[in-house]
Design a protein around this motif. Structure first.
Motif, PDB file in Angstrom:
ATOM      1  N   TYR A  86       9.161  -2.801   0.224  1.00  0.00           N
ATOM      2  CA  TYR A  86       9.938  -3.994   0.539  1.00  0.00           C
ATOM      3  C   TYR A  86       9.678  -5.061  -0.507  1.00  0.00           C
ATOM      4  O   TYR A  86       8.531  -5.344  -0.853  1.00  0.00           O
ATOM      5  N   VAL A  87      10.762  -5.691  -1.011  1.00  0.00           N
ATOM      6  CA  VAL A  87      10.667  -6.791  -1.975  1.00  0.00           C
ATOM      7  C   VAL A  87      11.295  -8.020  -1.330  1.00  0.00           C
ATOM      8  O   VAL A  87      12.486  -8.021  -0.993  1.00  0.00           O
ATOM      9  N   GLY A 111       1.168 -10.203  -4.815  1.00  0.00           N
ATOM     10  CA  GLY A 111       1.676 -11.555  -4.998  1.00  0.00           C
ATOM     11  C   GLY A 111       2.186 -12.204  -3.736  1.00  0.00           C
ATOM     12  O   GLY A 111       2.261 -11.607  -2.670  1.00  0.00           O
ATOM     13  N   LYS A 112       2.541 -13.476  -3.875  1.00  0.00           N
ATOM     14  CA  LYS A 112       3.109 -14.251  -2.772  1.00  0.00           C
ATOM     15  C   LYS A 112       4.567 -14.564  -3.091  1.00  0.00           C
ATOM     16  O   LYS A 112       4.946 -14.750  -4.228  1.00  0.00           O
ATOM     17  N   ALA A 113       5.387 -14.644  -2.041  1.00  0.00           N
ATOM     18  CA  ALA A 113       6.783 -15.018  -2.207  1.00  0.00           C
ATOM     19  C   ALA A 113       6.859 -16.473  -2.646  1.00  0.00           C
ATOM     20  O   ALA A 113       5.951 -17.270  -2.386  1.00  0.00           O
ATOM     21  N   ALA A 114       7.944 -16.835  -3.302  1.00  0.00           N
ATOM     22  CA  ALA A 114       8.074 -18.175  -3.883  1.00  0.00           C
ATOM     23  C   ALA A 114       8.060 -19.284  -2.837  1.00  0.00           C
ATOM     24  O   ALA A 114       7.481 -20.336  -3.055  1.00  0.00           O
ATOM     25  N   PRO A 124       3.876 -11.958   1.580  1.00  0.00           N
ATOM     26  CA  PRO A 124       3.763 -11.264   0.296  1.00  0.00           C
ATOM     27  C   PRO A 124       5.137 -11.008  -0.316  1.00  0.00           C
ATOM     28  O   PRO A 124       6.132 -10.853   0.390  1.00  0.00           O
ATOM     29  N   ASN A 125       5.183 -10.973  -1.638  1.00  0.00           N
ATOM     30  CA  ASN A 125       6.435 -10.740  -2.354  1.00  0.00           C
ATOM     31  C   ASN A 125       6.817  -9.265  -2.359  1.00  0.00           C
ATOM     32  O   ASN A 125       7.980  -8.914  -2.290  1.00  0.00           O
ATOM     33  N   ASP A 126       5.833  -8.398  -2.434  1.00  0.00           N
ATOM     34  CA  ASP A 126       6.064  -6.971  -2.625  1.00  0.00           C
ATOM     35  C   ASP A 126       5.139  -6.195  -1.682  1.00  0.00           C
ATOM     36  O   ASP A 126       3.935  -6.397  -1.710  1.00  0.00           O
ATOM     37  N   VAL A 127       5.701  -5.334  -0.830  1.00  0.00           N
ATOM     38  CA  VAL A 127       4.902  -4.591   0.137  1.00  0.00           C
ATOM     39  C   VAL A 127       5.204  -3.100   0.005  1.00  0.00           C
ATOM     40  O   VAL A 127       6.373  -2.706   0.010  1.00  0.00           O
ATOM     41  N   ASN A 128       4.157  -2.289  -0.103  1.00  0.00           N
ATOM     42  CA  ASN A 128       4.281  -0.826  -0.119  1.00  0.00           C
ATOM     43  C   ASN A 128       3.540  -0.264   1.077  1.00  0.00           C
ATOM     44  O   ASN A 128       2.346  -0.507   1.234  1.00  0.00           O
ATOM     45  N   LEU A 129       4.236   0.491   1.929  1.00  0.00           N
ATOM     46  CA  LEU A 129       3.607   1.174   3.055  1.00  0.00           C
ATOM     47  C   LEU A 129       3.669   2.666   2.804  1.00  0.00           C
ATOM     48  O   LEU A 129       4.677   3.176   2.321  1.00  0.00           O
ATOM     49  N   THR A 130       2.583   3.362   3.157  1.00  0.00           N
ATOM     50  CA  THR A 130       2.538   4.811   2.983  1.00  0.00           C
ATOM     51  C   THR A 130       1.941   5.471   4.219  1.00  0.00           C
ATOM     52  O   THR A 130       1.158   4.863   4.936  1.00  0.00           O
ATOM     53  N   GLY A 131       2.341   6.718   4.437  1.00  0.00           N
ATOM     54  CA  GLY A 131       1.751   7.515   5.513  1.00  0.00           C
ATOM     55  C   GLY A 131       2.255   7.166   6.889  1.00  0.00           C
ATOM     56  O   GLY A 131       1.905   6.130   7.427  1.00  0.00           O
ATOM     57  N   HIS A 132       3.116   7.995   7.451  1.00  0.00           N
ATOM     58  CA  HIS A 132       3.617   7.835   8.814  1.00  0.00           C
ATOM     59  C   HIS A 132       4.166   6.421   9.049  1.00  0.00           C
ATOM     60  O   HIS A 132       3.761   5.735   9.991  1.00  0.00           O
ATOM     61  N   VAL A 133       5.084   5.991   8.205  1.00  0.00           N
ATOM     62  CA  VAL A 133       5.678   4.658   8.323  1.00  0.00           C
ATOM     63  C   VAL A 133       6.685   4.673   9.472  1.00  0.00           C
ATOM     64  O   VAL A 133       7.502   5.582   9.593  1.00  0.00           O
ATOM     65  N   ASP A 164      -6.677  -9.757  -8.652  1.00  0.00           N
ATOM     66  CA  ASP A 164      -5.320  -9.844  -9.218  1.00  0.00           C
ATOM     67  C   ASP A 164      -4.257 -10.181  -8.170  1.00  0.00           C
ATOM     68  O   ASP A 164      -3.068 -10.214  -8.468  1.00  0.00           O
ATOM     69  N   GLY A 165      -4.653 -10.445  -6.923  1.00  0.00           N
ATOM     70  CA  GLY A 165      -3.712 -10.844  -5.880  1.00  0.00           C
ATOM     71  C   GLY A 165      -3.294  -9.720  -4.947  1.00  0.00           C
ATOM     72  O   GLY A 165      -2.602  -9.963  -3.962  1.00  0.00           O
ATOM     73  N   ARG A 166      -3.694  -8.495  -5.230  1.00  0.00           N
ATOM     74  CA  ARG A 166      -3.363  -7.373  -4.353  1.00  0.00           C
ATOM     75  C   ARG A 166      -4.208  -7.429  -3.087  1.00  0.00           C
ATOM     76  O   ARG A 166      -5.340  -7.857  -3.114  1.00  0.00           O
ATOM     77  N   THR A 167      -3.616  -6.965  -2.001  1.00  0.00           N
ATOM     78  CA  THR A 167      -4.344  -6.809  -0.741  1.00  0.00           C
ATOM     79  C   THR A 167      -3.979  -5.449  -0.176  1.00  0.00           C
ATOM     80  O   THR A 167      -2.796  -5.083  -0.161  1.00  0.00           O
TER      81      THR A 167
END
Length: 162
Positions: A137-138, A103-106, A111-120, A76-79
């Motif tokens: 981050y969007v 997803g990918k940015a236009a 990437p279009n949307d990035v989620n970081l977790t844990g000791h950012v 589905d495009g997630r990494t």
């Protein structure tokens, strides 16, 4: 000593040397032990890899360096990455225990949307350091949201918040 005797000794040395090399190169060797995978493969992932480094260039200029503990890509495009560490060309340094992109940015390969977790941890070239548990981050808005507890430092100024 005549030259024929020297030639005989030379031919004998070459012959014995060739025999030793052939013996060493053709003998039976022990097979290499198999590497034991310490984690099960994710059947939903299309690509899965362990530790690595990616360096991206654009027009001969280095854009970013990404180091990670493992990576998984899904149809589905997630990494998803573990032990995520990104260093941009301008010196921006971003770390997290885990990261997931959608997803990918236009206009770019980013990437279009990035989620970081844990000791950012985020450090900018201007000297700002931000510590948090999560970061979202969007690319379309160019905005990073940090829900939850956050601390920051820039020079002699520092603070915490939610």
């Amino acid at each position: 000593m005549r030259w024929q005797k020297v030639a005989r000794i030379g031919v004998a040395v070459i012959g014995i040397g060739t025999a030793v090399v052939l013996f060493v190169k053709t003998r039976d060797r022990k097979p290499n032990p198999r590497t034991i995978v310490d984690s099960a493969a994710d059947p939903a992932a299309t690509i899965q890899s362990r530790q690595g480094t990616q360096i991206r260039y654009k027009g001969g200029d280095k854009q970013l360096t990404l180091e990670y503990g493992s990576v998984k890509q899904y149809p589905d495009g997630r990494t998803g990455w573990t032990a995520f560490h990104l260093v941009m060309a301008d010196g921006t340094d971003l770390k997290g225990d885990a990261a997931e992109t959608n997803g990918k940015a236009a206009t770019t390969e980013m990437p279009n949307d990035v989620n970081l977790t844990g000791h950012v941890s985020l450090r900018t070239p201007e000297g700002v350091q931000v510590q948090a548990d999560t970061l979202h981050y969007v690319d379309a808005t160019g905005r990073a949201d940090i829900p939850g507890k956050t601390s920051f430092v820039r020079g002699r100024m520092s603070g915490t918040g939610t």
